[in-house]
Design an enzyme around this catalytic site. Structure first.
Site, short mmCIF file in Angstrom:
data_model
loop_
_atom_site.label_atom_id
_atom_site.label_comp_id
_atom_site.label_asym_id
_atom_site.label_seq_id
_atom_site.Cartn_x
_atom_site.Cartn_y
_atom_site.Cartn_z
N ASP A 75 -58.12 21.55 5.42
CA ASP A 75 -58.68 21.85 4.10
C ASP A 75 -60.19 21.97 4.19
OD1 ASP A 75 -56.23 21.67 2.91
OD2 ASP A 75 -56.67 19.91 1.68
N LYS A 84 -54.27 27.87 -2.12
CA LYS A 84 -53.20 27.29 -2.92
C LYS A 84 -53.06 27.97 -4.27
CE LYS A 84 -53.82 22.55 -1.13
NZ LYS A 84 -52.61 22.32 -0.32
N GLY A 87 -54.21 13.42 -0.46
CA GLY A 87 -55.43 12.78 -0.94
C GLY A 87 -55.41 11.26 -0.88
N ARG A 125 -38.78 12.14 8.04
CA ARG A 125 -37.55 11.44 8.47
C ARG A 125 -36.36 11.93 7.67
NH1 ARG A 125 -37.29 8.14 12.83
NH2 ARG A 125 -39.19 6.95 13.19
N GLY A 151 -51.48 13.07 3.79
CA GLY A 151 -51.84 11.71 4.18
C GLY A 151 -52.22 11.54 5.64
N GLY A 192 -55.77 17.39 5.09
CA GLY A 192 -56.48 17.71 3.87
C GLY A 192 -57.78 16.96 3.78
N SER A 193 -57.78 15.91 2.98
CA SER A 193 -59.00 15.14 2.75
C SER A 193 -59.41 14.36 3.99
CB SER A 193 -58.77 14.18 1.59
OG SER A 193 -57.99 14.79 0.60
#
Lengths: 209, 305
Positions: free
Chosen positions: B35, B92, B164, B176, B225, B246-247
């Site tokens: 990102d 996005k 995030g 999983r 995550g 991402g973050s």
């Protein structure tokens, strides 16, 4: 003994090449480190992002061993990103330039066909083949200039009217701008294995009694 | 699966076919998609070896913090990022917002993420992704959701995770779930698969195709995550094809170094010595959020169905 072919597995579509090679009876090996190059008869540099592959190769000291591979005349085939890495010259690179291995006397335009919107499938006429080859071009590069020792296997007329080269061979180096590992036309993998076999025979003759 | 596509009359090239859409995802495998919110960040990502970037106005951690309705990014931001790099650029669109998707396609974006990170625009319908030349990636929590998205034309799947948060637990749960269900249907008889397809609300043809292949029919990435090289390698060892971060990168102390380390970790995901080496001295990771402190409405993974 089956031919042992390494597939550079730093990033990209290496698994598909391995499946095609195995379908043809070759032994395929994922290559991530320089010490894995030793016992191989041939090497494939797959499609993916050429900048990513170049940067990861640099980080783990693979660039010089790969350049040696090419300069020693060992058989190598680059598809898409692999073709870019094998080219002596590339245009439309990222801002600070990018690592190339070189060896193939061509100029490659990195994103010749544009963005993903312009990615396409087509039936390709290949020199000496009796039926066209289904080819998949993904944000593909094109060869825009070839040196004297480069044999042109397939060309394509771009939407802008220019004719570019999309499959080339120079001695032990094969380069394709498209992805035979996705279309499943096994003739390209067969062609490369034939090159490897011829290379191995020549090697045996040189080192023989 | 071959649907749509457009034929160029001058040279017979077929664009927008499913093979071409799924093909780009094949090329992204073993890579990291990062990102970015500025051209400068995009350049850092490219120099670190990202195989693509996701062009955004705000990363999910900020979307979470600032609240409000979150929409497609300003085309100017997307164009500037596209100008700055040669690697593929994704962007996005809101779930169900097919006009945002049309705009992103017109901008020449390489992949659209129909994303739960943005505020959904339609609470019943996702975008009919077969209508587009540009390919789509969609999030999922389980096999049923993954196959519904593929039925709608998604050419790539990712876990939803919980964007995030810097907490990988939800991405692990979703990975999983999907991979475990794929293993399970591979041992089912054909008659059991009919009932199973009905239970997970997925087309039986895709259930059968998945069972025969022993994997999803499209490339499957981790997302939501991932914050460390170890997180990325964990997702790869679980059996995913690549990683979205991402973050996790630009909310950390040393983004360039961390980005580089995560790229190396995804290539060498099975080599613990390499993972140890690249995990060293990366500075502060993003702070992260424990999921049990988030209320249900604050979780993004529930968006989409």
């Amino acid at each position: 003994m089956p031919l042992r072919i390494g597939v550079l597995a730093l990033q990209g579509a290496f698994r598909e090449h391995i499946q095609r090679l195995e379908a043809l009876g070759a032994a395929a090996v994922e290559v991530r480190r320089a010490d894995q190059l030793g016992k191989l008869d041939g090497l494939i540099i797959p499609g993916g992002e050429s900048t990513t592959m170049g940067l990861v190769a640099e980080r783990w000291g693979l660039v010089n061993p790969l350049r040696q591979w090419v300069s020693q005349g060992r058989p190598v085939w680059g598809t898409c990103a692999g073709l870019i890495l094998l080219a002596d010259r590339a245009t439309s690179q990222k801002r600070d330039g990018q690592t190339l291995l070189g060896g193939l006397d061509v100029s490659v335009n990195r994103n010749f066909f544009g963005s993903q919107r312009d990615s396409f499938e087509a039936d390709l006429q290949v020199a000496g083949w009796n039926s066209p080859s289904p080819a998949v071009f993904i944000r593909a590069p094109a060869v825009v200039e070839t040196g004297p020792g480069v044999e042109i296997l397939a060309e394509w007329s771009a939407p802008d009217g220019r004719t570019v080269q999309v499959a080339v061979r120079q001695d032990h180096i094969l380069g394709t701008a498209f992805h035979p590992e996705l279309s499943g036309d096994l003739r390209w993998h067969r062609l490369f294995l034939d090159m490897v076999e011829a290379g191995a025979a020549a090697q045996a003759n040189r080192s023989g009694p | 699966m071959e649907k749509n596509g457009y034929i160029n009359s001058s040279n017979g090239a077929r664009t927008g076919t499913y093979t071409v859409k799924a093909g780009l995802a094949q090329m992204l495998k073993g890579g990291v998609i990062m990102d970015v919110v500025t051209p400068e960040q995009a350049r850092i990502a490219e120099e670190a070896g990202a195989c693509a970037v996701m062009a955004l106005e705000r990363v999910p951690a900020d979307i979470r913090k600032e609240g409000g309705v979150s929409r497609m990014s300003d085309p100017q931001v997307i164009r500037a990022i596209k100008e700055a790099v040669t690697i593929p650029v994704m962007a996005k669109a809101r779930i169900g917002h097919f006009v945002e998707a049309q705009i992103l396609e017109a901008l020449g974006i390489d992949y659209i993420d129909e994303s739960e990170v943005l505020t959904p625009a339609d609470e019943n319908n996702h975008i009919d992704k077969h209508n587009f030349t540009v390919p789509f990636v969609c999030g999922c929590r389980n096999l049923g959701e993954a196959l519904r998205r593929i039925a709608e034309g998604a050419a790539m799947i990712r876990t939803k995770g919980e964007a995030g948060t810097g907490n990988v637990v939800e991405a692990v749960r979703h990975a999983r779930s999907v991979l475990g269900e794929v293993r399970r249907i591979s041992t089912m008889s054909a008659d059991e698969r009919y009932a199973y397809a009905r239970d997970i609300q997925a087309p039986v043809e895709l259930v059968n195709e998945t069972a025969t292949l022993g994997r999803l029919p499209v490339v499957n990435f981790a997302a939501g995550g991932v914050a460390t090289p170890a997180d990325a390698a964990l997702m790869m060892q679980l059996g995913l094809d690549g990683v979205f971060v991402g973050s996790g990168i630009f909310k950390s102390g040393a983004p360039a170094k961390r980005a580089h380390a995560i790229v190396q970790a995804v290539t060498h995901f099975n080599d613990a010595e390499v993972l140890a080496e690249v995990s060293e001295d990366l500075g502060e990771p993003m702070v992260g959020i424990n999921l049990d402190t988030l209320s249900e409405p604050e979780k993004m993974a529930h968006r989409g169905w």
